[in-house]
Design a protein around this motif. Structure first.
Motif, short mmCIF file in Angstrom:
data_model
loop_
_atom_site.label_atom_id
_atom_site.label_comp_id
_atom_site.label_asym_id
_atom_site.label_seq_id
_atom_site.Cartn_x
_atom_site.Cartn_y
_atom_site.Cartn_z
N ARG A 292 0.83 -1.20 0.00
CA ARG A 292 0.00 0.00 0.00
C ARG A 292 0.87 1.26 0.00
O ARG A 292 0.57 2.23 -0.69
CB ARG A 292 -0.92 0.00 1.22
CG ARG A 292 -1.89 1.19 1.25
CD ARG A 292 -2.82 1.21 0.06
NE ARG A 292 -3.56 -0.04 -0.05
CZ ARG A 292 -4.67 -0.31 0.64
NH1 ARG A 292 -5.17 0.60 1.48
NH2 ARG A 292 -5.28 -1.46 0.49
N ILE B 81 -3.07 0.17 11.53
CA ILE B 81 -3.92 1.24 11.01
C ILE B 81 -3.11 2.04 10.00
O ILE B 81 -2.01 2.51 10.31
CB ILE B 81 -4.42 2.16 12.15
CG1 ILE B 81 -5.22 1.35 13.17
CG2 ILE B 81 -5.27 3.29 11.59
CD1 ILE B 81 -5.57 2.12 14.43
N TYR C 210 -2.95 5.29 7.52
CA TYR C 210 -3.53 6.62 7.32
C TYR C 210 -2.74 7.36 6.26
O TYR C 210 -1.50 7.32 6.25
CB TYR C 210 -3.49 7.40 8.63
CG TYR C 210 -3.92 8.85 8.50
CD1 TYR C 210 -5.26 9.21 8.44
CD2 TYR C 210 -2.97 9.87 8.41
CE1 TYR C 210 -5.66 10.54 8.30
CE2 TYR C 210 -3.35 11.19 8.28
CZ TYR C 210 -4.69 11.53 8.23
OH TYR C 210 -5.07 12.84 8.08
N ALA D 223 -7.38 9.29 3.96
CA ALA D 223 -7.97 7.96 3.96
C ALA D 223 -7.42 7.20 5.16
O ALA D 223 -6.25 7.39 5.54
CB ALA D 223 -7.64 7.22 2.67
N ILE E 280 -5.45 -2.47 8.29
CA ILE E 280 -4.81 -3.48 7.45
C ILE E 280 -4.22 -4.51 8.40
O ILE E 280 -3.19 -4.27 9.03
CB ILE E 280 -3.73 -2.89 6.54
CG1 ILE E 280 -4.35 -1.84 5.59
CG2 ILE E 280 -3.05 -3.99 5.74
CD1 ILE E 280 -3.34 -1.21 4.65
N GLU F 63 -7.73 3.19 7.21
CA GLU F 63 -8.30 1.85 7.22
C GLU F 63 -7.45 0.93 8.08
O GLU F 63 -6.27 1.21 8.34
CB GLU F 63 -8.38 1.29 5.79
CG GLU F 63 -7.02 1.09 5.13
CD GLU F 63 -7.13 0.55 3.73
OE1 GLU F 63 -7.65 -0.57 3.57
OE2 GLU F 63 -6.71 1.26 2.79
N PRO G 202 -9.46 2.34 14.26
CA PRO G 202 -8.97 3.41 13.38
C PRO G 202 -9.40 4.81 13.84
O PRO G 202 -8.62 5.75 13.79
CB PRO G 202 -9.57 3.04 12.02
CG PRO G 202 -9.62 1.54 12.06
CD PRO G 202 -10.02 1.21 13.47
#
Length: 232
Positions: free
Chosen positions: A80, A225, A227, A217, A221, A219, A202
């Motif tokens: 990511r 967390i 960000y 954003a 994972i 989430e 989160p």
């Protein structure tokens, strides 16, 4: 062990075991069997953190054994991060041994990579001669405003007492994008890390990040967390 393995262990310790057992003397004894007196030293460190000197802080971290094989980031978080990097100039704050920067270098050779940490071991520079390393503290980063297109800070802010100061510095040097990863975890009296902030959900992290730009954003994972924000 890999981050994915430690995340599974943390899930059991934090979610499956009731708090009255997790904070019990029997659990403390089990932790001491593996970690020795460091368990008690870390607990005292967290209790005394408003009064800990810079020398004491450094001494605790110099004694910490490495739990992860190479990186605190899971494979999913690494992927990511690579996807979300923008621009060419990239800073990794709390770079440790340089694993994340080296990982990015082999996938994005176009990037100009810099790492900073309050301890940079000489072996890190030797292993990665084509990456720039600068010793510095996240609360006072040794870089000008807007120095980097993307600033990455993974598994660092949970260790920092002056969270707001550190966040301000990260935003100051990030020209286009800031990426932050912290563990999703609950606080107990004793543990195997010297974390000072805990984020069980989160939205727990969002409380620390205000004001939050529209271009953000967040989430979960795994047990981390993730960000991301674009300039305020």
């Amino acid at each position: 062990m890999k981050r994915e393995t430690t995340n599974m262990i943390r899930t059991v310790l934090e979610e499956a075991i009731p708090p009255f057992i997790r904070d019990s003397g029997a659990m403390r004894w089990l932790f001491r069997r593996h970690w020795g007196p460091l368990v008690d030293d870390i607990e005292r460190f967290r209790e005394r953190i408003p009064f800990v000197t810079a020398e004491e802080y450094r001494h605790v971290y110099e004694r910490m054994p490495r739990v992860q094989d190479e990186t605190d980031n899971s494979a999913a978080c690494l992927e990511r991060i690579q996807t979300d990097v923008v621009g060419e100039a990239v800073l990794d704050v709390g770079c440790g041994t340089g694993y994340l920067l080296d990982w990015l270098k082999h996938r994005r050779p176009d990037l100009a990579l810099t790492g900073t940490d309050f301890i940079i071991e000489e072996g890190t520079r030797t292993r990665h001669p084509d990456i720039r390393f600068v010793e510095g503290h996240v609360e006072r980063l040794p870089f000008d405003d807007d120095s980097f297109d993307t600033v990455i800070c993974t598994h660092v802010l949970e260790h920092i007492l002056e969270f707001r100061t550190a966040l301000t510095e990260l935003r100051r040097v990030a020209k286009k994008r800031l990426i932050v990863v912290v563990p999703q975890e609950r606080e107990y009296r004793f543990t195997f890390n010297p974390h000072l902030h805990f984020f069980p959900y989160p939205h727990s992290l969002l409380r620390y990040l205000t004001p939050i730009p529209e271009g953000h954003a967040i989430e979960g994972i795994g047990r981390d967390i993730y960000y991301r924000e674009d300039g305020l």
